[in-house]
Design a protein around this motif. Structure first.
Motif, PDB file in Angstrom:
ATOM      1  N   ASN A  57       0.522  -0.819   0.029  1.00  9.11           N
ATOM      2  CA  ASN A  57      -0.329  -0.157  -0.015  1.00  9.11           C
ATOM      3  C   ASN A  57       1.111   1.381  -0.170  1.00  9.11           C
ATOM      4  O   ASN A  57       1.679   0.654   0.519  1.00  9.11           O
ATOM      5  N   ARG A  92      -4.581   0.859  -2.001  1.00  8.69           N
ATOM      6  CA  ARG A  92      -4.264  -0.239  -2.037  1.00  8.69           C
ATOM      7  C   ARG A  92      -4.239  -1.338  -3.138  1.00  8.69           C
ATOM      8  O   ARG A  92      -4.856  -0.867  -4.286  1.00  8.69           O
ATOM      9  N   LYS A  93      -3.238  -1.923  -3.504  1.00 11.80           N
ATOM     10  CA  LYS A  93      -2.911  -2.778  -4.841  1.00 11.80           C
ATOM     11  C   LYS A  93      -4.232  -3.313  -5.010  1.00 11.80           C
ATOM     12  O   LYS A  93      -5.043  -3.539  -3.797  1.00 11.80           O
ATOM     13  N   GLU A  94      -5.026  -3.301  -5.872  1.00 11.07           N
ATOM     14  CA  GLU A  94      -6.382  -4.147  -6.494  1.00 11.07           C
ATOM     15  C   GLU A  94      -6.438  -5.067  -5.700  1.00 11.07           C
ATOM     16  O   GLU A  94      -7.985  -5.177  -5.425  1.00 11.07           O
ATOM     17  N   ILE A  97      -7.118  -5.116  -2.213  1.00 12.97           N
ATOM     18  CA  ILE A  97      -8.757  -4.856  -1.930  1.00 12.97           C
ATOM     19  C   ILE A  97      -9.671  -6.220  -1.929  1.00 12.97           C
ATOM     20  O   ILE A  97     -10.761  -6.617  -1.580  1.00 12.97           O
ATOM     21  N   SER A 114      -9.608   5.447   1.237  1.00 10.65           N
ATOM     22  CA  SER A 114      -8.783   4.923   0.299  1.00 10.65           C
ATOM     23  C   SER A 114      -9.131   4.977  -1.022  1.00 10.65           C
ATOM     24  O   SER A 114     -10.715   4.954  -1.453  1.00 10.65           O
ATOM     25  N   SER A 115      -8.043   4.149  -2.152  1.00 11.51           N
ATOM     26  CA  SER A 115      -8.543   4.183  -3.407  1.00 11.51           C
ATOM     27  C   SER A 115      -7.114   3.225  -3.622  1.00 11.51           C
ATOM     28  O   SER A 115      -6.388   2.736  -2.875  1.00 11.51           O
ATOM     29  N   SER A 116      -7.847   2.233  -5.326  1.00 10.10           N
ATOM     30  CA  SER A 116      -7.229   1.486  -5.649  1.00 10.10           C
ATOM     31  C   SER A 116      -6.310   2.086  -6.632  1.00 10.10           C
ATOM     32  O   SER A 116      -6.613   2.841  -7.126  1.00 10.10           O
ATOM     33  N   SER A 118      -3.314   0.291 -10.009  1.00  8.59           N
ATOM     34  CA  SER A 118      -2.738  -1.195 -10.340  1.00  8.59           C
ATOM     35  C   SER A 118      -1.984  -0.665 -11.191  1.00  8.59           C
ATOM     36  O   SER A 118      -1.435   0.221 -11.524  1.00  8.59           O
TER      37      SER A 118
END
Length: 164
Positions: A57, A92-94, A97, A114-116, A118
Motif C-alpha cells: 500500500n 491499496r493494491k487492487e 482489496i 482509500s483508493s485502489s 494497479s
C-alpha cells in the motif's frame, strides 16, 4: 495533458516528497467547474505531497492550495479567496482489496480514505482535484456579516442604506 503521477519504483524505504505546481488545466474536474462558471481559479495549484510505502500500500499525505476569484452569493461583489486543504489517502493494491472485500461487512475509516491502484504508477490528478473541489463553497460569501442586496431596490446594503 500533464498528470500528477507517482512512479512506484521510486518509492522504496524512505518517503518520497513531491512538489506540485500545475496550471488548473491539468485537472479536468476543476477546468469544468471554471468553464461552467461555478468558480474561477486565480492562479496555479501548488502543494506538497509525501508518499510512504506500507508493504503493498501507499500512504499519500499532502496539502494543496489555489487562489479563487469568487462572486458573493448575497451582494454579488467579486472577491478573492483561497482553497487550502490537507489530506491523507491510502492507495491499496487492487488485488489486495478484492481479497479482503469478501470478509468485510462494515466500512472502516481507512476504507473511506482509500483508493485502489494497479500497475506501476498512481495518477494523483483525480484525488487532488477532488480535494480542491470539495473545499469550494457552493454559496460563497465575501464576509460572514455580508448584508446582501435590498430585495426592493437592489442597493448593496454593505455600502449604503435604502429607504425601502
Amino acid at each position: 495533458m500533464v498528470h500528477v503521477k507517482l512512479i512506484l519504483d521510486h518509492i522504496k524505504d524512505a518517503p518520497l516528497a513531491l512538489h506540485i505546481d500545475e496550471p488548473v488545466e491539468t485537472f479536468p474536474l476543476l477546468t469544468g467547474m471554471q468553464d461552467d462558471k461555478s468558480c474561477s481559479f486565480a492562479g496555479r495549484i501548488q502543494g506538497d505531497v509525501t508518499v510512504t510505502r506500507e508493504y503493498e500500500n501507499m500512504r499519500v499525505t499532502g496539502r494543496v492550495t489555489v487562489p479563487l476569484a469568487l462572486s458573493c452569493s448575497r451582494c454579488l461583489a467579486d472577491f478573492t479567496s483561497f482553497v487550502d486543504t490537507s489530506f491523507t489517502i491510502f492507495f491499496r493494491k487492487e488485488n489486495a482489496i478484492t481479497a479482503s472485500a469478501e470478509d468485510e461487512l462494515e466500512l472502516g475509516e481507512m476504507d473511506l480514505l482509500s483508493s485502489s491502484y494497479s500497475g506501476d504508477e498512481i495518477d494523483l490528478t483525480h484525488e487532488i482535484e477532488e480535494q480542491i473541489a470539495m473545499e469550494i463553497p457552493l454559496k460563497p460569501l465575501c464576509d460572514e456579516e455580508c448584508k446582501g442586496l435590498c430585495h426592493e431596490c437592489g442597493i448593496d446594503l454593505n455600502t449604503s442604506s435604502c429607504s425601502c
